[in-house]
Design a protein around this motif. Structure first.
Motif, PDB file in Angstrom:
ATOM      1  N   SER A   1       0.828  -1.206   0.000  1.00 54.44           N
ATOM      2  CA  SER A   1       0.000   0.000   0.000  1.00 54.44           C
ATOM      3  C   SER A   1       0.857   1.249   0.000  1.00 54.44           C
ATOM      4  CB  SER A   1      -0.935   0.031   1.212  1.00 54.44           C
ATOM      5  OG  SER A   1      -0.213   0.239   2.403  1.00 54.44           O
ATOM      6  N   ILE A   2       0.265   2.312  -0.553  1.00 48.56           N
ATOM      7  CA  ILE A   2       0.825   3.658  -0.507  1.00 48.56           C
ATOM      8  C   ILE A   2      -0.259   4.547   0.083  1.00 48.56           C
ATOM      9  CG2 ILE A   2       1.743   5.584  -1.849  1.00 48.56           C
ATOM     10  CD1 ILE A   2       2.615   3.508  -3.957  1.00 48.56           C
TER      11      ILE A   2
ATOM     12  N   PHE B   1      -3.605   3.642  -1.985  1.00 50.31           N
ATOM     13  CA  PHE B   1      -3.312   2.915  -3.216  1.00 50.31           C
ATOM     14  C   PHE B   1      -2.857   1.513  -2.832  1.00 50.31           C
ATOM     15  CE2 PHE B   1      -0.520   1.605  -6.712  1.00 50.31           C
ATOM     16  CZ  PHE B   1      -1.308   1.902  -7.815  1.00 50.31           C
ATOM     17  N   ILE B   2      -3.681   0.507  -3.138  1.00 51.45           N
ATOM     18  CA  ILE B   2      -3.405  -0.873  -2.766  1.00 51.45           C
ATOM     19  C   ILE B   2      -2.901  -1.647  -3.984  1.00 51.45           C
ATOM     20  CG2 ILE B   2      -4.335  -3.007  -1.809  1.00 51.45           C
ATOM     21  CD1 ILE B   2      -4.271  -0.779   0.192  1.00 51.45           C
ATOM     22  N   ILE B   3      -1.814  -2.376  -3.802  1.00 45.49           N
ATOM     23  CA  ILE B   3      -1.238  -3.212  -4.861  1.00 45.49           C
ATOM     24  C   ILE B   3      -1.499  -4.662  -4.476  1.00 45.49           C
ATOM     25  CG2 ILE B   3       0.847  -3.766  -6.166  1.00 45.49           C
ATOM     26  CD1 ILE B   3       1.967  -1.043  -5.078  1.00 45.49           C
ATOM     27  N   ARG B   4      -2.347  -5.341  -5.213  1.00 49.38           N
ATOM     28  CA  ARG B   4      -2.791  -6.684  -4.840  1.00 49.38           C
ATOM     29  C   ARG B   4      -2.165  -7.793  -5.682  1.00 49.38           C
ATOM     30  NH1 ARG B   4      -7.079  -5.542  -1.535  1.00 49.38           N
ATOM     31  NH2 ARG B   4      -8.152  -3.555  -1.912  1.00 49.38           N
TER      32      ARG B   4
ATOM     33  N   ALA C   1       5.372  -2.585   2.143  1.00 49.30           N
ATOM     34  CA  ALA C   1       5.352  -3.822   1.361  1.00 49.30           C
ATOM     35  C   ALA C   1       4.243  -4.764   1.814  1.00 49.30           C
ATOM     36  CB  ALA C   1       6.709  -4.527   1.470  1.00 49.30           C
ATOM     37  N   SER C   2       3.719  -4.561   3.017  1.00 48.56           N
ATOM     38  CA  SER C   2       2.570  -5.318   3.522  1.00 48.56           C
ATOM     39  C   SER C   2       1.557  -4.311   4.038  1.00 48.56           C
ATOM     40  CB  SER C   2       2.993  -6.275   4.643  1.00 48.56           C
ATOM     41  OG  SER C   2       3.887  -7.259   4.155  1.00 48.56           O
ATOM     42  N   ALA C   3       0.351  -4.329   3.448  1.00 48.20           N
ATOM     43  CA  ALA C   3      -0.613  -3.256   3.667  1.00 48.20           C
ATOM     44  C   ALA C   3      -1.221  -3.259   5.062  1.00 48.20           C
ATOM     45  CB  ALA C   3      -1.722  -3.339   2.619  1.00 48.20           C
ATOM     46  N   ALA C   4      -1.230  -4.401   5.758  1.00 46.39           N
ATOM     47  CA  ALA C   4      -1.875  -4.476   7.074  1.00 46.39           C
ATOM     48  C   ALA C   4      -0.897  -4.051   8.166  1.00 46.39           C
ATOM     49  CB  ALA C   4      -2.388  -5.888   7.330  1.00 46.39           C
TER      50      ALA C   4
END
Length: 317
Positions: free
Chosen positions: A146-147, A164-167, A198-201
Motif C-alpha cells: 500500500s501507498i 493505493f493498494i497493490i494486490r 510492502a505489507s498493507a496491514a
C-alpha cells in the motif's frame, strides 16, 4: 521475552529538504553507517533499518529496506522494502518507508512506533494535486502492498487521499498516481503523512498488530509531486542540494547549488505570488532583499517544468 523499545522524537522540517541531495528523486542518498548496513533517511522519509543496531541487545532484528543499484527505473538507485520478522517470529514488521520520526532506543519494554507528520510550510498556491512514481511488487502468499498519504492543516486532515493498494504481482516497473484531493481545498497545507509499505496491514502505532507475509517486497523509484495548475513537477527529494545564507537575511541572500544549473530562481511570498525571477547559469546566485518587507518567503529553482529545489528564507531587518 523483552521487547524492543523505540519511541519517537517529534521532528519538524520544511519541504525544501535542502540538507539532502537526491538526483532524480530516486533514493540516491544511501549511507553505510557504523552499524554496518546501508541506510536511507531524509528529513521527509525514513526506514526502520536503524533497528538493526539493536542486534544482540534485546532481540535479533533484520534489515527491511535495501538499496537497488541495478534494478532501477531512473537514476542510479531505487529502494526495495521487504517485510520480515523481528526476533523468533515475535513481531512482524512490514518493509516500509514513511514519515517516521527517529527511533530512540532504551533498556525497557515498549513496542510503539508513532507515525509523524512533517511541517512543510507550503502556501495555498503550492499545493500538489498528484503524487506519481513507479513501483514493482513481489508478494508472498497473497500479501498486498500500500501507498498511503494524507495532508493536514494545523493537525486537521484536509484531504481524502484513497490508499493505493497493490494486490497483484507486478514484475515490471509500473507507474502509479494518487490524486491528493487538494485541488478544491480551501485550507493551506501545513503537514503531510506518508507511508509506503510492502505489507498493507501495518499498524505503526503498535507493531504487534502488524500482519503480512515475510519476504513480500515493494520496489519504488522516481516519486514526484505534480502541480497541475501551474504545470510543474517536483521530485519528492530535490534534484539539487541548495544552501541558503544568511537566513534570516537583512539586505542580501546567497544561494549555493550542489552542481552547475541552467534554471530560473523564482521568489514567492507566502500567498504564492511571484515576486522575482532570476536566470541562473552557475553554482551560485545572489538576491537583494533590501526591498522586501520582513517576513518569510519561498524560492524554487525551476528547469523547464521541473522543480530542482525549493525552500524558504526569512527577511528580518
Amino acid at each position: 521475552m523483552k521487547k524492543v523499545l523505540f519511541s519517537l522524537v517529534a521532528v519538524v522540517m520544511t519541504m525544501s529538504l535542502a540538507a539532502q541531495d537526491f538526483p532524480d528523486g530516486g533514493f540516491e542518498n544511501w549511507e553505510y553507517t557504523e552499524g554496518g548496513y546501508w541506510d536511507y533517511q531524509t528529513d521527509l522519509l525514513r526506514t526502520l533499518n536503524e533497528l538493526y543496531e539493536l542486534n544482540g541487545v534485546e532481540m535479533e532484528t533484520i534489515l527491511t529496506s535495501f538499496r537497488e543499484t541495478e534494478n532501477v527505473h531512473g537514476g542510479n538507485s531505487a529502494i526495495r522494502m521487504t517485510s520480515g520478522w523481528f526476533g523468533t517470529n515475535a513481531i512482524f514488521v512490514p518493509g516500509a518507508i514513511a514519515t517516521l520520526n527517529e527511533p530512540v532506543t532504551d533498556s525497557y519494554v515498549s513496542d510503539y512506533v508513532d507515525l509523524g507528520v512533517i511541517n512543510i510550510n507550503q502556501s495555498y498556491g503550492f499545493k500538489p494535486w498528484r503524487l506519481t512514481g513507479y513501483y514493482k511488487y513481489q508478494p508472498v502468499n497473497g500479501d498486498s502492498a500500500s501507498i498511503d498519504m494524507q495532508f493536514y492543516y494545523l493537525n486537521t486532515q484536509i484531504s481524502d487521499c484513497e490508499k493505493f493498494i497493490i494486490r497483484e504481482e507486478t514484475p515490471e516497473w509500473t507507474p502509479f498516481e494518487i490524486v491528493t484531493g487538494l485541488e478544491s481545498s480551501y485550507y493551506d497545507v501545513t503537514e503531510i503523512s506518508m507511508v509506503f509499505a510492502a505489507s498493507a496491514a501495518y499498524n505503526f502505532a503498535n507493531l504487534e498488530e502488524c500482519a503480512g507475509q515475510a519476504g513480500s517486497s515493494l520496489y519504488l523509484d522516481d516519486l514526484a509531486f505534480h502541480y497541475d495548475h501551474v504545470g510543474l513537477v517536483e521530485p519528492l527529494m530535490p534534484v539539487v542540494k541548495t544552501s541558503v545564507y544568511p537566513n534570516p537575511s537583512v539586505d542580501q541572500i546567497h544561494f549555493d547549488f550542489s552542481k552547475e544549473v541552467s534554471a530560473n530562481l523564482v521568489i514567492y511570498n507566502l500567498n504564492g505570488s511571484e515576486i522575482a525571477t532570476m536566470t541562473v547559469n552557475d553554482t551560485h546566485a545572489d538576491y537583494n532583499t533590501s526591498a522586501l518587507a520582513n517576513g518569510s518567503y519561498l524560492y524554487r529553482l525551476i528547469e523547464g517544468n521541473t522543480i530542482l529545489s525549493s525552500g524558504k528564507f526569512v527577511v528580518a531587518k
